[in-house]
Design a protein around this motif. Structure first.
Motif, PDB file in Angstrom:
ATOM      1  N   UNK A   1       0.829  -1.212   0.000  1.00 39.45           N
ATOM      2  CA  UNK A   1       0.000   0.000   0.000  1.00 39.45           C
ATOM      3  C   UNK A   1       0.857   1.254   0.000  1.00 39.45           C
ATOM      4  N   UNK A   2       1.971   1.230   0.738  1.00 42.17           N
ATOM      5  CA  UNK A   2       2.874   2.388   0.764  1.00 42.17           C
ATOM      6  C   UNK A   2       3.415   2.666  -0.628  1.00 42.17           C
ATOM      7  N   UNK A   3       3.926   1.641  -1.300  1.00 41.96           N
ATOM      8  CA  UNK A   3       4.493   1.837  -2.639  1.00 41.96           C
ATOM      9  C   UNK A   3       3.429   2.378  -3.588  1.00 41.96           C
ATOM     10  N   UNK A   4       2.237   1.803  -3.536  1.00 40.10           N
ATOM     11  CA  UNK A   4       1.152   2.256  -4.409  1.00 40.10           C
ATOM     12  C   UNK A   4       0.772   3.700  -4.102  1.00 40.10           C
ATOM     13  N   UNK A   5       0.645   4.019  -2.835  1.00 41.76           N
ATOM     14  CA  UNK A   5       0.216   5.369  -2.456  1.00 41.76           C
ATOM     15  C   UNK A   5       1.287   6.420  -2.718  1.00 41.76           C
ATOM     16  N   UNK A   6       2.542   6.099  -2.485  1.00 40.97           N
ATOM     17  CA  UNK A   6       3.610   7.060  -2.799  1.00 40.97           C
ATOM     18  C   UNK A   6       3.685   7.278  -4.302  1.00 40.97           C
ATOM     19  N   UNK A   7       3.547   6.201  -5.071  1.00 37.64           N
ATOM     20  CA  UNK A   7       3.587   6.326  -6.531  1.00 37.64           C
ATOM     21  C   UNK A   7       2.414   7.142  -7.062  1.00 37.64           C
ATOM     22  N   UNK A   8       1.317   7.204  -6.305  1.00 38.67           N
ATOM     23  CA  UNK A   8       0.150   7.998  -6.702  1.00 38.67           C
ATOM     24  C   UNK A   8       0.067   9.308  -5.922  1.00 38.67           C
ATOM     25  N   UNK A   9       1.146   9.682  -5.249  1.00 35.99           N
ATOM     26  CA  UNK A   9       1.261  10.954  -4.525  1.00 35.99           C
ATOM     27  C   UNK A   9       0.247  11.097  -3.391  1.00 35.99           C
ATOM     28  N   UNK A  10      -0.117   9.996  -2.762  1.00 38.09           N
ATOM     29  CA  UNK A  10      -1.015  10.003  -1.604  1.00 38.09           C
ATOM     30  C   UNK A  10      -0.170   9.771  -0.346  1.00 38.09           C
ATOM     31  N   UNK A  11       0.611  10.782   0.011  1.00 41.54           N
ATOM     32  CA  UNK A  11       1.632  10.619   1.044  1.00 41.54           C
ATOM     33  C   UNK A  11       1.052  10.404   2.443  1.00 41.54           C
ATOM     34  N   UNK A  12      -0.020  11.086   2.782  1.00 44.18           N
ATOM     35  CA  UNK A  12      -0.610  10.918   4.114  1.00 44.18           C
ATOM     36  C   UNK A  12      -1.154   9.502   4.295  1.00 44.18           C
ATOM     37  N   UNK A  13      -1.784   8.966   3.254  1.00 42.89           N
ATOM     38  CA  UNK A  13      -2.293   7.592   3.339  1.00 42.89           C
ATOM     39  C   UNK A  13      -1.144   6.587   3.398  1.00 42.89           C
ATOM     40  N   UNK A  14      -0.067   6.883   2.699  1.00 46.53           N
ATOM     41  CA  UNK A  14       1.106   6.002   2.760  1.00 46.53           C
ATOM     42  C   UNK A  14       1.676   5.997   4.175  1.00 46.53           C
ATOM     43  N   UNK A  15       1.776   7.174   4.780  1.00 45.42           N
ATOM     44  CA  UNK A  15       2.306   7.280   6.150  1.00 45.42           C
ATOM     45  C   UNK A  15       1.426   6.497   7.116  1.00 45.42           C
ATOM     46  N   UNK A  16       0.123   6.563   6.917  1.00 41.34           N
ATOM     47  CA  UNK A  16      -0.806   5.856   7.787  1.00 41.34           C
ATOM     48  C   UNK A  16      -0.627   4.336   7.669  1.00 41.34           C
TER      49      UNK A  16
END
Length: 143
Positions: free
Chosen positions: A60-75
């Motif tokens: 989920x982190x890799x997917x979210x960082x790649x889609x610029x969803x940094x807060x969700x990646x951090x969570x």
């Protein structure tokens, strides 16, 4: 701690390997839905016991960082988010190094410094795991 700055070069090294791995990983995370394509993808420990493993949330982190969803990646996994940002930084360093011959600084630590680096790494991994456990098993504690 000693920092060495070599002469400008385009010699392929460890930092370039990390940059290429980061580029491939982030591109795969951006364009290929691995978790949906591979039927057995997931955390076996979490599926079996309900408890997350140390690496839970990294997809989920890799997917979210790649889609610029940094807060969700951090969570999902804070340490994984830091690692994803590190790999993205290494992509930039690799491009600057291989295209423009930018020298990549080399860091040399004493045995005592390496000892403290290992201790800090263990503490950070344990704190990260505590975060992952609390957010998955006890989310009401964060409200």
């Amino acid at each position: 701690m000693k920092v060495f700055l070599p002469k400008p070069n385009r010699t392929f090294g460890a930092s370039d390997v990390l940059g290429l791995l980061g580029l491939v990983g982030l591109l795969v995370a951006r364009y290929i839905p691995v978790a949906k394509l591979i039927p057995f993808w997931g955390c076996t420990l979490r599926e079996t016991t309900g408890w997350p493993c140390l690496g839970c949330g990294l997809t989920r982190v890799a997917d979210r960082v790649a889609h610029f969803q940094f807060a969700l990646a951090w969570q999902a996994n804070p340490l994984g988010t830091v690692a994803a940002f590190f790999f993205a930084l290494m992509v930039v360093v690799t491009v600057l190094h291989l295209v423009f011959a930018m020298p990549v600084p080399e860091l040399q630590l004493s045995p005592r410094e390496w000892h403290w680096v290992r201790i800090v790494c263990v503490i950070v991994v344990l704190l990260n795991y505590a975060w992952v456990v609390v957010t998955t098993k006890f989310p009401h504690l964060l409200a």
